[in-house]
Design a protein around this motif. Structure first.
Motif, PDB file in Angstrom:
ATOM      1  N   MET A  17       0.837  -1.203   0.000  1.00  0.00           N
ATOM      2  CA  MET A  17       0.000   0.000   0.000  1.00  0.00           C
ATOM      3  C   MET A  17       0.866   1.245   0.000  1.00  0.00           C
ATOM      4  SD  MET A  17      -3.113   1.077  -0.010  1.00  0.00           S
ATOM      5  CE  MET A  17      -3.839   2.702   0.070  1.00  0.00           C
ATOM      6  N   SER A  18       0.595   2.149  -0.919  1.00  0.00           N
ATOM      7  CA  SER A  18       1.190   3.494  -0.904  1.00  0.00           C
ATOM      8  C   SER A  18       0.025   4.466  -0.999  1.00  0.00           C
ATOM      9  CB  SER A  18       2.164   3.693  -2.060  1.00  0.00           C
ATOM     10  OG  SER A  18       1.589   3.334  -3.295  1.00  0.00           O
ATOM     11  N   GLY A  19      -0.252   5.168   0.092  1.00  0.00           N
ATOM     12  CA  GLY A  19      -1.492   5.923   0.182  1.00  0.00           C
ATOM     13  C   GLY A  19      -1.361   7.387  -0.169  1.00  0.00           C
ATOM     14  N   THR A  20      -2.439   8.130   0.117  1.00  0.00           N
ATOM     15  CA  THR A  20      -2.493   9.546  -0.243  1.00  0.00           C
ATOM     16  C   THR A  20      -1.613  10.415   0.641  1.00  0.00           C
ATOM     17  OG1 THR A  20      -4.503   9.708   1.102  1.00  0.00           O
ATOM     18  CG2 THR A  20      -4.793   9.414  -1.262  1.00  0.00           C
ATOM     19  N   HIS A 111      -1.938  -2.482  -4.452  1.00  0.00           N
ATOM     20  CA  HIS A 111      -2.913  -1.408  -4.624  1.00  0.00           C
ATOM     21  C   HIS A 111      -2.460  -0.390  -5.644  1.00  0.00           C
ATOM     22  CE1 HIS A 111      -4.533   2.632  -3.707  1.00  0.00           C
ATOM     23  NE2 HIS A 111      -5.670   1.979  -3.584  1.00  0.00           N
ATOM     24  N   GLN A 113      -0.593   3.438  -6.627  1.00  0.00           N
ATOM     25  CA  GLN A 113      -0.736   4.811  -6.137  1.00  0.00           C
ATOM     26  C   GLN A 113      -1.936   5.474  -6.797  1.00  0.00           C
ATOM     27  OE1 GLN A 113       1.330   6.636  -3.822  1.00  0.00           O
ATOM     28  NE2 GLN A 113      -0.471   7.949  -3.964  1.00  0.00           N
ATOM     29  N   THR A 114      -2.860   5.952  -5.977  1.00  0.00           N
ATOM     30  CA  THR A 114      -4.002   6.674  -6.531  1.00  0.00           C
ATOM     31  C   THR A 114      -3.562   8.050  -7.013  1.00  0.00           C
ATOM     32  OG1 THR A 114      -5.577   5.537  -5.087  1.00  0.00           O
ATOM     33  CG2 THR A 114      -6.272   7.639  -6.022  1.00  0.00           C
ATOM     34  N   GLN A 126      -5.509   4.350 -10.418  1.00  0.00           N
ATOM     35  CA  GLN A 126      -4.350   3.940  -9.635  1.00  0.00           C
ATOM     36  C   GLN A 126      -3.279   3.438 -10.599  1.00  0.00           C
ATOM     37  OE1 GLN A 126      -7.584   2.705  -8.705  1.00  0.00           O
ATOM     38  NE2 GLN A 126      -7.655   4.463  -7.330  1.00  0.00           N
ATOM     39  N   GLY A 183      -5.837   8.484   7.121  1.00  0.00           N
ATOM     40  CA  GLY A 183      -4.729   8.616   6.191  1.00  0.00           C
ATOM     41  C   GLY A 183      -4.774  10.007   5.586  1.00  0.00           C
ATOM     42  N   ARG A 262      -8.209  13.203  -2.656  1.00  0.00           N
ATOM     43  CA  ARG A 262      -7.299  13.896  -1.737  1.00  0.00           C
ATOM     44  C   ARG A 262      -7.465  15.408  -1.791  1.00  0.00           C
ATOM     45  NH1 ARG A 262      -2.452  16.432  -0.930  1.00  0.00           N
ATOM     46  NH2 ARG A 262      -1.069  15.555   0.680  1.00  0.00           N
ATOM     47  N   GLY A 308      -4.134   4.129  10.811  1.00  0.00           N
ATOM     48  CA  GLY A 308      -3.573   5.122   9.901  1.00  0.00           C
ATOM     49  C   GLY A 308      -2.648   6.084  10.627  1.00  0.00           C
ATOM     50  N   GLU A 342      -3.740  -1.387   6.189  1.00  0.00           N
ATOM     51  CA  GLU A 342      -4.161  -1.224   4.786  1.00  0.00           C
ATOM     52  C   GLU A 342      -3.372  -2.157   3.867  1.00  0.00           C
ATOM     53  OE1 GLU A 342      -4.374   3.133   3.943  1.00  0.00           O
ATOM     54  OE2 GLU A 342      -6.450   2.541   3.568  1.00  0.00           O
TER      55      GLU A 342
END
Length: 390
Positions: A17-20, A111, A113-114, A126, A183, A262, A308, A342
């Motif tokens: 997972m690499s989130g916002t 997942h 990156q979004t 993503q 997050g 975001r 988070g 996540e």
């Protein structure tokens, strides 16, 4: 019949997972059949260097000018390759730490990156090359978790609620609970076990901004990409009129399921405030948006568990506790890992995808019916669509 499905063969899965928040890549190993979690393996975070973070931020900025029909900019293509290789490095590091080899792992949930999330336009984007990751690691990869849900009329997010329900069924202390993930954007999973652990009722949606606005503000004023320990906010004064102005957004009155991008909220409202006052006001905005979310629950929760990056902010946690009538604790009190959940969730969802089980429900994303998804990539082949065909 159980919301989660029937038990099956236990698999060893890695989730990525690499989130916002754009702070790095979380990698976690779990052992699961996609219904129950047998045990948790090790986890780690591979932090982004400043250069990597700048590259991701540039990609997010470029994505704002793209649509379904525009060619993908070369910089985003390059970012996708680099991002995929960084994730491969995270897998390699996790395997090295555990002493496992690729042959020990059944699947990776990737997942990506979004870059943008616009369910109102039936579009969520993503980046992450599942085939490249499978080739780099020698392990099957499932990615593109959100497209099928959007095609079924869903918001494409949040996807973690089914994993929250599985974990809470395993570590249950209360009949009705809320899991708050803070997050870059904050989301909540409300779970009721009144029908038993095998048949939970689940409601999920984005509550509002999480860390993103506060992180952006802190970076401008301190050079650090986060309000470390909430110190900036703790020294400031809340500007209630600004918070109320932000809370006037129609988003907070909309019925769930609902999700945010975001950048749906930004720091313009606190421009002109001191660094400390701006941080205090943005922190209180997060708190007020969470308080507002309670109006959309079928019944009040008996406890809140926070996961988070936001749970590391003592000022934010203190203000949440002050406003809540029930227990508010980091999810670690249940013996779970807030920094890894996540990533663990996408390992769990990858196994569900392989089994053809739903990844989303009408009550979590607004899809028309329980919907599976994901794209399977094998190390030796290009790709096979929609979980289960191996």
């Amino acid at each position: 019949m159980s919301v989660l499905g029937k038990s099956g063969e236990i698999k060893c899965a890695i989730g990525l997972m690499s989130g916002t928040s754009m702070d790095g890549i979380d990698a976690a190993m779990i052992y699961t059949d996609g219904v129950k979690v047998e045990r948790l393996g090790p986890s780690l975070t591979l932090p982004y260097t400043p250069a990597m973070r700048d590259q991701v931020k540039k990609g997010l900025s470029l994505a704002t000018s793209c649509s379904h029909n525009t060619p993908v900019p070369e910089d985003i293509r390059q970012l996708e390759q680099d991002l995929t290789d960084w994730h491969a490095d995270a897998v390699d590091e996790l395997l090295a730490v555990t002493g496992h080899t690729a042959a020990d792992v059944d699947v990776i949930g990737f997942h990506g990156q979004t870059l943008t999330h616009r369910p109102d336009r039936h579009w969520t984007w993503q980046i992450g090359d599942g085939g490249r990751l499978a080739g780099r690691t020698g392990i099957k990869v499932v990615n593109d978790f959100r497209t099928a849900d959007v095609a079924a009329g869903g918001e494409g997010a949040p996807l973690v609620p089914l994993y929250h329900a599985a974990l809470l069924g395993r570590a249950r202390r209360h009949e009705v609970v809320a899991v708050l993930n803070i997050g870059g954007v904050a989301n909540v999973t409300w779970v009721s076990f009144k029908n038993g652990a095998d048949d939970p009722e689940i409601v999920a949606f984005d509550t509002g901004p999480g860390n993103a606005m506060l992180d952006d503000w802190a970076e401008i004023h301190t050079g650090k990409p986060v309000d470390i320990d909430g110190n900036l906010a703790a020294r400031g004064l809340n500007h209630e009129e600004v918070v109320m102005g932000l809370m006037a957004s129609p988003y907070f009155d909309e019925k769930p399921p609902k999700t945010l991008d975001r950048d749906d909220f930004n720091i313009q409202a606190v421009r002109g405030l001191s660094a400390e006052d701006g941080a205090a006001t943005l922190t209180n905005f997060v708190v007020e948006s969470v308080i507002s979310a309670q109006s959309h629950f079928p019944t009040p929760p008996d406890a809140w568990y926070v996961t988070g990056g936001g749970r590391h902010n003592p000022t934010l946690m203190r203000r949440l506790r002050r406003r809540m009538p029930v227990l508010v604790d980091p999810i670690e009190v249940l013996g779970l890992r807030g920094d890894a959940i996540e990533a663990e969730a996408f390992a769990f969802l990858a196994v569900r995808s392989l089994r053809g089980l739903p990844l989303s429900l009408p009550s979590t994303t607004g899809c028309s019916e329980p919907t599976t998804g994901g794209v399977l990539h094998k190390p030796s082949s290009r790709r096979a669509r929609w979980g289960g065909k191996t």
